[in-house]
Write an enzyme that holds these catalytic residues in place. Structure first.
Site, mmCIF file in Angstrom:
data_model
loop_
_atom_site.group_PDB
_atom_site.id
_atom_site.type_symbol
_atom_site.label_atom_id
_atom_site.label_comp_id
_atom_site.label_asym_id
_atom_site.label_seq_id
_atom_site.Cartn_x
_atom_site.Cartn_y
_atom_site.Cartn_z
ATOM 1 N N ASP A 358 0.834 -1.190 0.000
ATOM 2 C CA ASP A 358 0.000 0.000 0.000
ATOM 3 C C ASP A 358 0.877 1.252 0.000
ATOM 4 O O ASP A 358 1.846 1.341 0.759
ATOM 5 C CB ASP A 358 -0.887 -0.027 1.253
ATOM 6 C CG ASP A 358 -1.836 1.132 1.344
ATOM 7 O OD1 ASP A 358 -2.726 1.242 0.483
ATOM 8 O OD2 ASP A 358 -1.685 1.948 2.275
ATOM 9 N N GLU A 395 1.461 -0.553 -5.007
ATOM 10 C CA GLU A 395 0.554 0.540 -5.319
ATOM 11 C C GLU A 395 1.470 1.746 -5.502
ATOM 12 O O GLU A 395 1.957 2.308 -4.526
ATOM 13 C CB GLU A 395 -0.445 0.790 -4.197
ATOM 14 C CG GLU A 395 -1.419 1.904 -4.525
ATOM 15 C CD GLU A 395 -2.337 2.243 -3.361
ATOM 16 O OE1 GLU A 395 -3.519 2.584 -3.617
ATOM 17 O OE2 GLU A 395 -1.890 2.187 -2.200
#
Length: 711
Positions: A358, A395
């Site tokens: 993330d 990401e």
């Protein structure tokens, strides 16, 4: 660095002190609670503390406080005889109280061990949040209520999960799933197991994944997380889990086996079960920030152990490039070692096959907070004997300066491609153009260098956990997030969605049919594109979040998968698309198709290209008798039809994308490009072959195969 350390026996300080010098980085494998033959050895890194007490918590909540011993590497250590697995514990760390400098040592705080392999309990608002009394800066609270904070747990040996059955997938298909939400409403999962690791491992869930044809299960965060105080105050919870405090610990809330270590064994058995089914397990991990939030958030662990963990500016304020209140400082070598040790733990001890990071650019920021594409994190992961062999997905953006880094992580990384999402959504809602669609279909060479990256580098997706579901994407023009308690201000306003004339659910048969057809076209585009496709769990069933495009705090029917009313046509289409993808390598090329001549085994030119773009018009004098796209065609803003011709020495396929409102007849190639075309799949369900032409109803994606290909 010289530090004066005051030892303590019980709550009161003694007059004894010791000076130590930190000369080395601690061995990460020695930290945490490690059972021995006679007890448990505890070790904690807190180089700026003046004293650290180990607090053993009894079943009645009472504490046994023991002084730990400082070492030269900044750790505090103690071996306690007679203590074994299941024991709950925490730490109290004394030292300077200077919040402006990031120093928040406070022996009134019972702190979680960052290296704990299991966590018991959760955070509530009774005494766990404030670091000082209101109106009295610099003062510390009374001791925390044990019911207010999570506690560390000693964990014994857990059998390693069984390895993946069969080879690692070379052409992964990712299924992004929320572990609990997938099974909360599943009728074939025993009620007591719904929402748990064991529930996700139920035969009904595993069989669904196998039948669908995915290869890789990507679980939303399962490292132990807490809910932010502002959500608790609203009666909501952090459902998605992007608020980690236990980076070595499976989330206790997903355990059907209790929270005294049973969650670790239960998670390991889930991994074994998925491996037995030939499914990879990838974890969505959140190392960019912790669950301690901004400077007004709770001190649960890291913040109370020293300022080294977080990025601070020159004034001692937290630097936030995550949008979550804090940013973990991987420019500090021990913090970087911590992240790498946590990753290795999940691979070596708990058997996972990879990670999705993330807000990954946060991990690449240097000591000046700038993104460094030569950061030690990338270098060490690339060469680490454990981590270099797992699947790595980024990401590739955060919210800081220069945070958008799509296509720049390099091999062996796979990267989320939000440009695929946006361009494909735009095309099918009639607001895009065929140039961008073609770029995405062929593997996004504008973002991923075809000379150094394979097509698998781009993780293609139309939806993800963050945003509309596939059904909502074709059912809502606006977000509907009021249930989140932020007056509808949260969540993106740039959804690129359509509602087909009615906002939200409707019984209008025509509207429902149009929505389903639109959804099928989106799913088909995803699964015929070069790259690594990612399906959001439940999209294949027509899952709805009632228009909520930011359901991070909705642990209820808004977010849970409803298995009772599936869009069966979409489910069947997804299975068929994944079967075609497995059986036809041209739909999953390892290298980007760029218009190269196709040659046979002797090197002879077979008279066709690995990629060509067709207009849908005949051209008798052109190769194959069909017209190929020219600059004029590419820049026609009204063009709604595009054909993608793919071939190698063994096969030729033709993919048509038609987003217009009218049925069209398109000629099929002939000659060296192939003849005898047959229709393998039509997402709309009503396109037909008529002689040497394809009658293409719209909107749809159609896939054809040549049955007579010159070789």
């Amino acid at each position: 660095m010289a530090v004066t350390v005051t030892t303590r026996t019980g709550p009161a300080a003694t007059s004894a002190s010791v000076t130590r010098v930190s000369t080395t980085r601690p061995d990460q494998t020695s930290l945490g609670a490690r059972p021995t033959a006679t007890g448990t050895r505890f070790a904690l890194w807190a180089p700026g503390a003046s004293a650290v007490q180990l607090c053993l918590v009894a079943e009645d909540g009472g504490e046994r406080r023991l002084d730990t011993v400082p070492a030269d590497d900044g750790t505090w250590q103690l071996e306690v005889p007679g203590v074994g697995p299941g024991q709950r514990y925490g730490y109290r760390a004394a030292g300077p109280w200077e919040p402006a400098r990031g120093l928040r040592f406070n022996p009134a705080k019972l702190l979680l061990d960052p290296w704990a392999r299991a966590v018991s309990g959760s955070l509530d608002l009774d005494g766990a949040v404030r670091d000082h009394l209101p109106g009295q800066p610099g003062r510390i609270d009374d001791a925390d209520s044990l019911g207010a904070v999570p506690l560390s747990v000693v964990v014994g040996e857990v059998p390693r999960p069984r390895p993946l059955a069969g080879p690692r997938p070379t052409d992964p298909v990712v299924y992004e799933a929320h572990l609990a939400g997938t099974t909360r409403l599943h009728p074939d999962v025993p009620e007591r197991l719904r929402g748990s690791y064991a529930g996700f491992a139920s035969p009904a869930v595993v069989q669904h994944l196998r039948d669908l044809g995915v290869t890789t299960v990507e679980l939303l965060p399962v490292q132990h997380f807490v809910t932010e105080p502002h959500l608790v105050a609203k009666g909501l919870t952090n459902y998605w889990g992007y608020n980690t405090v236990g980076f070595f610990a499976p989330h206790a809330g997903y355990s059907s086996s209790g929270d005294r270590g049973g969650q670790v064994a239960e998670f390991a058995e889930l991994v074994s079960t998925l491996h037995d089914a030939g499914l990879e397990v990838v974890l969505d991990v959140v190392y960019n920030h912790t669950g301690e939030g901004d400077r007004d958030g709770p001190t649960l662990s890291f913040r109370g152990l020293g300022p080294e963990w977080y990025r601070l500016d020159a004034a001692g304020h937290q630097v936030d490039v995550t949008g979550c209140g804090n940013s973990v400082d991987t420019s500090h070598p021990v913090v970087l070692d911590f992240v790498l040790a946590s990753l290795r733990h999940w691979v070596t001890e708990l058997g996972v096959d990879g990670f999705r990071f993330d807000l990954a650019p946060t991990l690449l920021r240097d000591d000046r907070h700038a993104v460094d594409l030569h950061h030690a994190f990338l270098a060490q992961v690339r060469t680490d004997p454990v981590l270099s062999g797992v699947r790595l997905i980024s990401e590739p953006w955060d919210v800081g300066v220069d945070g958008y880094q799509v296509g720049r992580f390099g091999r062996p990384w796979l990267e989320w491609n939000d440009r695929f999402r946006d361009d494909v959504r735009d095309y099918w809602r009639g607001a895009g153009d065929v140039r961008r669609l073609a770029t995405r279909l062929a593997g996004s060479t504008d973002l991923f260098d075809p000379t150094s990256r394979g097509t698998s580098s781009t993780v293609n997706f139309v939806t993800a956990h963050d945003g509309f579901t596939l059904r909502d994407l074709v059912s809502y023009h606006h977000k509907h997030n009021r249930a989140n308690g932020e007056h509808g201000r949260d969540g993106s306003d740039a959804n690129r969605s359509v509602n087909h004339g009615v906002e939200g659910e409707t019984d209008d048969a025509g509207v429902v049919a149009a929505r389903r057809r639109h959804a099928r076209a989106l799913m088909a585009t995803l699964l015929v594109s070069a790259g690594t496709p990612m399906i959001t769990a439940g999209d294949e069933l027509g899952r709805t979040q009632q228009g909520n495009n930011n359901a991070y705090c909705q642990d209820n029917e808004i977010s849970w998968t409803d298995w009772s009313k599936p869009w069966s046509d979409l489910h069947a289409l997804t299975r068929e698309l994944l079967r075609l993808r497995r059986e036809h390598p041209l739909l999953r090329p390892p290298l980007h198709p760029v218009g190269r001549p196709v040659r046979d085994a002797t090197g002879a030119d077979l008279g066709r290209l690995d990629l060509a773009w067709l207009t849908g018009a005949a051209a008798p004098s052109a190769p194959g008798g069909v017209e190929t796209m020219t600059e004029q065609h590419w820049h026609d803003p009204h063009r709604q039809l595009l054909g993608m011709y793919l071939s190698d020495a063994e096969e030729a396929l033709l993919v048509w994308c038609h987003c217009g409102g009218q049925t069209v007849d398109v000629p099929l190639p002939g000659g060296l490009l192939g003849t005898g075309w047959r229709l393998l799949l039509d997402a709309g369900g009503d396109s037909v072959l008529v002689g040497g032409r394809l009658r293409l109803a719209a909107p749809t994606v159609a896939v054809l195969q040549s049955t007579d290909l010159p070789r």
